[in-house]
Design an enzyme around this catalytic site. Structure first.
Site, mmCIF file in Angstrom:
data_model
loop_
_atom_site.group_PDB
_atom_site.id
_atom_site.type_symbol
_atom_site.label_atom_id
_atom_site.label_comp_id
_atom_site.label_asym_id
_atom_site.label_seq_id
_atom_site.Cartn_x
_atom_site.Cartn_y
_atom_site.Cartn_z
ATOM 1 N N HIS A 1 -0.600 6.674 5.123
ATOM 2 C CA HIS A 1 0.701 7.004 4.534
ATOM 3 C C HIS A 1 0.940 8.516 4.694
ATOM 4 O O HIS A 1 1.075 9.227 3.687
ATOM 5 C CB HIS A 1 0.724 6.648 3.038
ATOM 6 C CG HIS A 1 0.337 5.237 2.712
ATOM 7 N ND1 HIS A 1 -0.141 4.860 1.476
ATOM 8 C CD2 HIS A 1 0.377 4.112 3.469
ATOM 9 C CE1 HIS A 1 -0.390 3.558 1.477
ATOM 10 N NE2 HIS A 1 -0.097 3.075 2.674
ATOM 11 N N GLU A 47 -5.268 -5.215 3.686
ATOM 12 C CA GLU A 47 -4.371 -5.237 4.851
ATOM 13 C C GLU A 47 -5.066 -5.751 6.109
ATOM 14 O O GLU A 47 -4.595 -5.511 7.227
ATOM 15 C CB GLU A 47 -3.794 -3.843 5.120
ATOM 16 C CG GLU A 47 -2.978 -3.243 4.008
ATOM 17 C CD GLU A 47 -1.690 -3.997 3.697
ATOM 18 O OE1 GLU A 47 -1.465 -5.099 4.233
ATOM 19 O OE2 GLU A 47 -0.913 -3.470 2.885
HETATM 20 ZN ZN LIG Z 1 -0.460 1.072 3.181
#
Ligand SMILES: [Zn+2]
Length: 214
Positions: free
Chosen positions: A98, A77
């Site tokens: 998360h 990411e």
């Molecule tokens: Zn993620």
């Protein structure tokens, strides 16, 4: 005094431990980055649980995402982090996780934007919901463009949350505030009602925020 690279590396490891201990991630989920005194970015690697990170696991990348130092691959990411740094020059640290309650709202398609909790308005303001983008692809950072400039944290549809700030302490604190607010929102939904603050009261809190935080 600005932190040294050594201190920043320790801060990334500390946030990784907290993220794991607080159950904000499972397995190897989540990623953390901060800008180094050199201007390069220190990011967490792909595939290592955040609570088990060691200094030598961290990866240094440039503003285009090219690896400059480190033996592991940077987080998949990293593009999301680069996008935030690009459009928010004031930002020095980014945290993605998360957290289960926030992610529940993100998966239900519900932003955390109701003016119901004074402390959240004071600390963070609204937490919008960015549209869905496939993780690990250039699609995902594009979805964040809705909200990067005007917010300091957001939910990512069907995925999780991202927060950022002038340093890692602030970026992480904002992630904790997002999850705390999600819990409060959930309780109001269980109780079946929310009593929103008036526009006047919200304006007073926003004014107080300006005097506290500039
Ligand atoms: Zn993620």
């Amino acid at each position: 005094m600005k932190p040294t690279e050594k201190q920043l590396r320790q801060q990334v490891l500390d946030v990784g431990k907290r993220m794991s201990a607080q159950g904000f991630v499972a397995a190897t989920d989540g990623n953390i980055s901060t800008r180094l005194p050199s201007g390069l970015l220190l990011v967490t690697p792909s595939g290592v649980p955040k609570g088990e990170l060691k200094d030598e696991d961290l990866v240094v990348v440039d503003d285009k995402g090219n690896k400059r130092f480190g033996r592991l691959k940077p987080t998949s990411e990293f593009r999301m982090h680069l996008k935030i740094y690009k459009f928010r020059p004031d930002v020095q640290a980014v945290v993605h996780a998360h957290p289960p309650i926030s992610t529940g709202f993100a998966c239900a398609g519900i932003p955390l934007d109701q003016p119901i909790a004074t402390e959240v308005i004071l600390q963070l303001g609204k937490v919008p919901l960015a549209p869905y983008g496939t993780p690990g692809t250039p699609e995902l950072p594009e979805t964040l463009m809705c909200c990067i400039r005007d917010h300091n944290a957001m939910l990512m549809a069907n995925h999780g949350a991202v927060s950022y700030g002038k340093d890692l302490k602030q970026a992480w604190g904002r992630m904790e505030t997002v999850e705390q607010f999600a819990k409060i929102m959930l309780v109001t939904k269980v109780l079946g009602q929310q009593k929103a603050l008036s526009d006047t009261d919200v304006a007073k809190i926003v004014a107080a925020r300006a005097s506290y935080f500039g």
